[in-house]
Design a protein around this motif. Structure first.
Motif, PDB file in Angstrom:
ATOM      1  N   LEU A 154       0.826  -1.211   0.000  1.00  0.00           N
ATOM      2  CA  LEU A 154       0.000   0.000   0.000  1.00  0.00           C
ATOM      3  C   LEU A 154       0.860   1.260   0.000  1.00  0.00           C
ATOM      4  CD1 LEU A 154      -2.732  -1.231   2.473  1.00  0.00           C
ATOM      5  CD2 LEU A 154      -3.113  -0.591   0.079  1.00  0.00           C
ATOM      6  N   TYR A 157       2.062   1.631  -3.430  1.00  0.00           N
ATOM      7  CA  TYR A 157       0.961   2.093  -4.283  1.00  0.00           C
ATOM      8  C   TYR A 157       0.725   3.589  -4.099  1.00  0.00           C
ATOM      9  CZ  TYR A 157      -3.736   2.395  -6.293  1.00  0.00           C
ATOM     10  OH  TYR A 157      -4.830   2.753  -7.050  1.00  0.00           O
ATOM     11  N   LYS A 166      -3.473  -2.159  -4.540  1.00  0.00           N
ATOM     12  CA  LYS A 166      -4.473  -1.765  -3.549  1.00  0.00           C
ATOM     13  C   LYS A 166      -5.597  -2.798  -3.479  1.00  0.00           C
ATOM     14  CE  LYS A 166      -7.801   1.847  -2.297  1.00  0.00           C
ATOM     15  NZ  LYS A 166      -9.006   1.039  -2.533  1.00  0.00           N
ATOM     16  N   ALA A 197      -2.726   6.162  -0.141  1.00  0.00           N
ATOM     17  CA  ALA A 197      -3.085   4.945  -0.874  1.00  0.00           C
ATOM     18  C   ALA A 197      -4.582   4.682  -0.817  1.00  0.00           C
ATOM     19  CB  ALA A 197      -2.328   3.753  -0.306  1.00  0.00           C
TER      20      ALA A 197
END
Length: 286
Positions: A154, A157, A166, A197
């Motif tokens: 995460l 991301y 995610k 995220a």
């Protein structure tokens, strides 16, 4: 990672997936020989159900205990690994450097993971505490546990919001797992990055890192990036170093892009391009 002139030979001899698995085992063996603590991240280090099975990795990612960095680097370079970028030039977060091996390909060595605000040594201890391992190429490799791996994905991301990380790390998690991820983020002081995220940055609008994570998660021009990085920088020394970086050409990435050591003219040309882009961004804003 940018293309490398030596990369094709490694990939031609060994299939990419097999090479990455073997490279994880090689780096772990070198770490053990050097007495360096590392955690293997992403790719084949991930537990099942945490990533799209159709995705594959093209390099090795390891997080090294910061105090063991020199030992690991010495071991890698003694066995043919060549440094291609430094920590200061490897990313805006100065968190990783890249090594290349003609047989094993790329290895990204991280001394921290962007998003964690506590000291890197403490962050390593927190992620390593569960003592999880993953069998990679028949070699036991230390990894974060399933909650740690979810958070790692995460946070990655948050600064590169593309792909399905995610979905697999958060959307498919149970409510209890999501709660555990938030708790780990709190212990790592990574709540702002996690919010980026999860599209929850509005809850951290007064945090000095808000603009930085907004830029990386939502995009923006270079001027916005440098402004956000300056706001996020802690202390005068960090701000001075950042200001110098704003005008300095990244010679490491220029060398990778050109496939050779850049000349003075190459650096001057890239410097002119940087100035032209900055002027264009400023004009667009005005």
């Amino acid at each position: 990672m940018p293309p490398d002139p030596g990369r094709a030979s490694a990939e031609a001899d060994i299939p990419i997936a097999a090479r990455v698995h073997l490279a994880h085992a090689v780096v772990q063996h070198l770490a053990e020989t050097a007495g360096a603590d590392v955690l293997h991240l992403k790719g084949p280090a991930m537990f099942s159900g945490l990533r799209d099975p159709e995705r594959s990795s093209s390099d090795v990612d390891v997080l090294v205990r910061p105090s063991h960095l020199t030992a690991l680097i010495d071991a890698m370079e003694a066995h043919g690994w060549e440094r291609r970028t430094d920590f200061e030039t490897g990313s805006p977060f100065a968190h990783a450097a890249n090594w290349w091996h003609p047989d094993w390909g790329w290895a990204d060595v991280h001394v921290s993971w962007p998003g964690a605000g506590i000291p890197a040594e403490q962050a390593f201890d927190e992620l390593a505490a569960p003592g999880a391992t993953q069998l990679i190429a028949h070699h036991e490799c230390p990894v974060p546990d399933r909650i740690g791996q979810r958070l790692i994905l995460l946070l990655h991301y948050a600064r590169t919001p593309r792909g399905s990380d995610k979905e697999w790390a958060w959307d498919k998690a149970t409510e209890a797992e999501q709660h555990a991820v938030r708790a780990l983020a709190a212990r790592l002081d990574a709540e702002v990055a996690l919010a980026a995220a999860l599209d929850e940055l509005q809850h951290h609008s007064d945090h000095p890192d808000h603009d930085l994570w907004q830029h990386f998660s939502q995009g923006g021009d270079r001027l916005a990036e440098w402004r956000a990085r300056m706001t996020s920088a802690r202390g005068v020394r960090a701000r001075v170093r950042l200001a110098l970086g704003m005008v300095r050409v990244n010679r490491d990435y220029l060398a990778i892009e050109l496939g050779r050591e850049p000349t003075r003219e190459d650096v001057r040309r890239r410097q002119r391009e940087r100035v032209q882009r900055a002027v264009a961004d400023l004009r667009a804003r005005l």
